[in-house]
Scaffold this active site. Sequence first.
Site, mmCIF file in Angstrom:
data_model
loop_
_atom_site.group_PDB
_atom_site.id
_atom_site.type_symbol
_atom_site.label_atom_id
_atom_site.label_comp_id
_atom_site.label_asym_id
_atom_site.label_seq_id
_atom_site.Cartn_x
_atom_site.Cartn_y
_atom_site.Cartn_z
ATOM 1 N N THR A 97 43.246 55.023 63.851
ATOM 2 C CA THR A 97 44.032 54.266 64.833
ATOM 3 C C THR A 97 44.882 55.195 65.685
ATOM 4 O O THR A 97 45.419 56.185 65.185
ATOM 5 C CB THR A 97 44.933 53.256 64.102
ATOM 6 N N GLY A 136 48.472 55.907 56.854
ATOM 7 C CA GLY A 136 49.345 56.012 55.687
ATOM 8 C C GLY A 136 49.280 57.411 55.097
ATOM 9 O O GLY A 136 48.256 58.072 55.175
ATOM 10 N N GLU A 380 43.198 47.471 58.428
ATOM 11 C CA GLU A 380 41.778 47.435 58.052
ATOM 12 C C GLU A 380 41.027 46.375 58.818
ATOM 13 O O GLU A 380 40.086 45.763 58.331
ATOM 14 C CB GLU A 380 41.617 47.227 56.557
#
Length: 627
Positions: A97, A136, A380
């Site tokens: 992303t 993350g 996701e």
Amino acid sequence: NDTSMQHRNLNHMTREERFSEAMRRTLYALKVLLPREGWTPVGPEMKYLARAIKEFTFIIHAGVFIPCIMSYGTNEQIAKWFPLAADFRIIGTYAQTELGHGSFLRGLETIATYDRANQEFIINCPKITAMKWWPGDMGKSANHVLLMAELVIDGKKYGMHGFMVQIRDLTTHEPLPGVTVGDIGAKLSFESVDNGFLYLQNVRIPRENLLSKLSEVHPDGTYIKKGNQRLMYGSMVRVRVNLIAHEIVMPLAKACTIAVRYSAVRRQGLINPSKEEVPVLDYVAQQHKLLPQVATVFMAHFAAKQLVKMHHDYSLEVEKGNTSQLPELHALSAGMKACLSEQGAAGAEIVRRACGGHGYSCGSGLPFIVNRMLATCTYEGENTVMQLQCARYLIKCADQAKKDKLTGSVWYLSDFSNMSCTAQTFGDLQEPSVLVKLHERRAKCAVQHAGKKMQNMVKNGTPAHDAWNMMATLLINAARAHIMQYVVGTSVTYISELSCSASLKKILTQLCALYALHNINSNCGDFVKFGCLTSAQCDLAQEAEFNLLKQLRPDAVGIVDSFDFTDDILQSCLGAYDGNVYERLFEWAKQAPMNKTEVHQDSYQYLQPYLHEGRDVLEGRGRNSKL
Ligand SMILES: CC/C=C\C/C=C\C/C=C\C/C=C\C/C=C\CCCC(=O)SCCNC(=O)CCNC(=O)[C@H](O)C(C)(C)COP(=O)(O)OP(=O)(O)OC[C@H]1O[C@@H](n2cnc3c(N)ncnc32)[C@H](O)[C@@H]1OP(=O)(O)O
Ligand SMILES: Cc1cc2nc3c(=O)[nH]c(=O)nc-3n(C[C@H](O)[C@H](O)[C@H](O)COP(=O)(O)OP(=O)(O)OC[C@H]3O[C@@H](n4cnc5c(N)ncnc54)[C@H](O)[C@@H]3O)c2cc1C
């Protein structure tokens, strides 16, 4: 019982404390408690770790980065990077992303340009929107990223590919040259996770760092495709399949445990004016909030098990070069992730709200769960985008059903048998086979309805892409209907095949019927519009649901106790096993940092002048106020 694993009170810690505490606990658990030989971060132990640790780090490292090495790497690349990653000697994340794009992957802007002279890729974020944003573990933990970037050779674009890029020095942990990396700041949840930003400027990596299972670049710059390029999206399918159990079923089970136990303890108000105050769980309104969510835990769990099995079988087939199951698996995993995260997140908020004021306290443990589950609707694969992906497949299958007998999860689209419902009593509507048929018929009609609407628009001259866009809401409804029939159907089958005691099977069957009836009663417009139920039968469906609430009420606490969460993992004053809610809330509040002194000096300095004036007036010394 290992004190190193005990959770301190997360709510009374700063974000940075939670970040480092989560890392300490995760590494302790992974590297001390787990048997060293044989385990892998994607093995069954992770299920128990994810259950035992309230806030763990390296979710993306373990749940995405490592599986990607396995999916996209050649055997040599796996042999090089997997042992390092599995042993946490390198920490990675999945950097896909960007600041400017997350859903539309063909719009990603980070570029990997092949430099033939040096046999390297030059990685660049050409503008701010190309910066990687959200991954993350990337802000402060990861020293490597699996970077998804547009491959460019001699000015020609080859689409998104995966590259192994080191971003921090393995000795100092400082960012490497050309790397700007950091934490993206406070979020709605995942306080302990360092979601990060990553700006890459002229970062060079060896040619060998292109993960080359599906394609490779020869030293002279020749590009070779080696398999179904859709497998490049395979890691997202796997995470969607895996996250249902970890991030939807388990947190919802925790929230239901807390809310049902509290509702059995909390006495408030009267049902019979001549009797004593009742536990709020005796209110049917409370049962109607809580018990369908308890049922959702079980049904989502059963359906997720089936999806995991389907993904496992598919993975074995892919190893043999057969990717024929991929379209159905993509559609199902995208739809399941979207619809169950939507249901789960909504359900967690419903049960939180059912706990009144104390449900709004972080001491309940519920806000932590609700906020974290909200993220499942976005990461996701944003839910709307995923539901439309699922719908895309359904519309194709509906067209194919006109000439072929379909199999798999869409078989019902080619079932032209009489599916009218003959239920005469509410008991008839508690029958699993009747509930399955109702959901199949509703789904078939919803898919056909959306397809027909689009066909008519195109016949009248509307471009197909505009028809798709205008009917998106109907398509999303069709995807939801498809997933609901899949969840109900797989759950009924799973329970019927389960070898367990008759009493347990009775409870599970009741929970399954409750889930299905709650879904019907929440969407009765569809069931009537598509002729699945008459208005009178809708009344029976409501009666059937209320009857199940009454039947399940006596076992409600026993059912959530069966989830078997320890007090330490629940971290809830409302849901602790001993039910001593009030003493726990009071103790918890007293530990709040705000209460470490009787007078909060920092704020007292502002109050002091006014308080002293008030004191003087009340003691007859001060002048009357101007008011
Ligand atoms: C200590 C640790 C303890 C525990 C951890 C262990 C485990 C934890 C388990 C899990 C982890 C849990 C939590 C994770 C937390 C956070 C993780 C979050 C990570 C991320 O968010 S990563 C980024 C995710 N991003 C996305 O999902 C992007 C979504 N967008 C897309 O996928 C695509 O852009 C698209 C599909 C929307 C559109 O792509 P496109 O434009 O290329 O395709 P088209 O729509 O034109 O379709 C073309 C064609 O391709 C088919 N297709 C699309 N996608 C797939 C796919 N994935 N697989 C197969 N086929 C696909 C599509 O169907 C079309 O086919 P058709 O035949 O032409 O119709
Ligand atoms: C907690 C968390 C962890 C994350 N971890 C990672 C990670 O580890 N790695 C990583 O790469 N990414 C990660 N992400 C990013 C995540 O994958 C993206 O946020 C997600 O894919 C959505 O993309 P976006 O945020 O750009 O939203 P956009 O794609 O900009 O979508 C915004 C909104 O536009 C609408 N929309 C967009 N496209 C369509 C369409 N085609 N049709 C209809 N409506 C549409 C939807 O309503 C959508 O909500 C994480 C995100 C969160 C919140």
